[in-house]
Design an enzyme around this catalytic site. Structure first.
Site, mmCIF file in Angstrom:
data_model
loop_
_atom_site.group_PDB
_atom_site.id
_atom_site.type_symbol
_atom_site.label_atom_id
_atom_site.label_comp_id
_atom_site.label_asym_id
_atom_site.label_seq_id
_atom_site.Cartn_x
_atom_site.Cartn_y
_atom_site.Cartn_z
ATOM 1 N N ILE A 102 4.624 15.109 -5.212
ATOM 2 C CA ILE A 102 3.701 15.722 -5.845
ATOM 3 C C ILE A 102 3.104 14.803 -6.929
ATOM 4 C CG2 ILE A 102 3.249 17.697 -7.372
ATOM 5 C CD1 ILE A 102 5.661 18.975 -6.259
ATOM 6 N N CYS A 103 1.465 14.722 -6.934
ATOM 7 C CA CYS A 103 1.160 13.893 -7.781
ATOM 8 C C CYS A 103 0.700 14.716 -9.043
ATOM 9 C CB CYS A 103 -0.051 13.087 -7.377
ATOM 10 S SG CYS A 103 -1.064 12.087 -8.561
#
Length: 164
Positions: A102-103
């Protein structure tokens, strides 16, 4: 499934501070009404690894879809951020890579010991709810190829998109 990172090798024991903090945070999630609507923690026999079920918010492109987040807490939590990834199948989202990474700034450079599992989950729900269409990040294939077996915490993230 082995995603690499802390859960793929022998972990250090949690410090007393981490143990107390995680026990307190887990107790918040054990009440009838979880602190984040649409999310719940699965029964766990380990305080240093949690599975959180995420249900897409009403009116979002993920409405009623369910996903699972895995939180792996380092020995010195909350001084260091937990590793947080989506397990398969992942949501098709511009900030979620197909390997579950997840960014999201609060998981890396934006981490603060004042943050909790609840605040991270609120950020993830907000990220998912603000998406207007489904799709993977534009560099998904390159990223997946280059990070085989690595923790997302080993990635040097570029946070440049405030809109999803």
């Amino acid at each position: 499934m082995n995603m690499g990172g802390p859960s793929s090798h022998r972990r250090k024991e949690l410090t007393r501070v981490a143990q107390r903090r995680l026990t307190r945070e887990l107790a918040e999630w054990s009440v009838k009404t979880p602190p984040v609507p649409g999310m719940s923690v699965s029964e766990t026999d380990r305080v240093d690894e949690w599975l959180v079920t995420v249900t897409g918010a009403a009116g979002s492109v993920y409405e009623n879809e369910q996903y699972i987040l895995r939180f792996v807490f380092p020995a010195d939590y909350p001084m260091e951020a937990p590793e947080v990834v989506f397990l398969q199948p992942t949501p098709r989202h511009p900030h979620v890579y197909s390997n579950g990474h997840i960014c999201l700034n609060v998981l890396y450079d934006g981490w603060s010991p004042a943050l909790t599992v609840t605040s991270v989950c609120l950020s993830i729900v907000s990220m998912l709810s603000s998406a207007t269409k489904k799709g993977v990040p534009p560099d998904n294939d390159t990223y997946i190829r280059n990070c085989q077996g690595r923790s997302p915490k080993q990635t040097r993230w570029m946070f440049h998109d405030d809109h999803v």
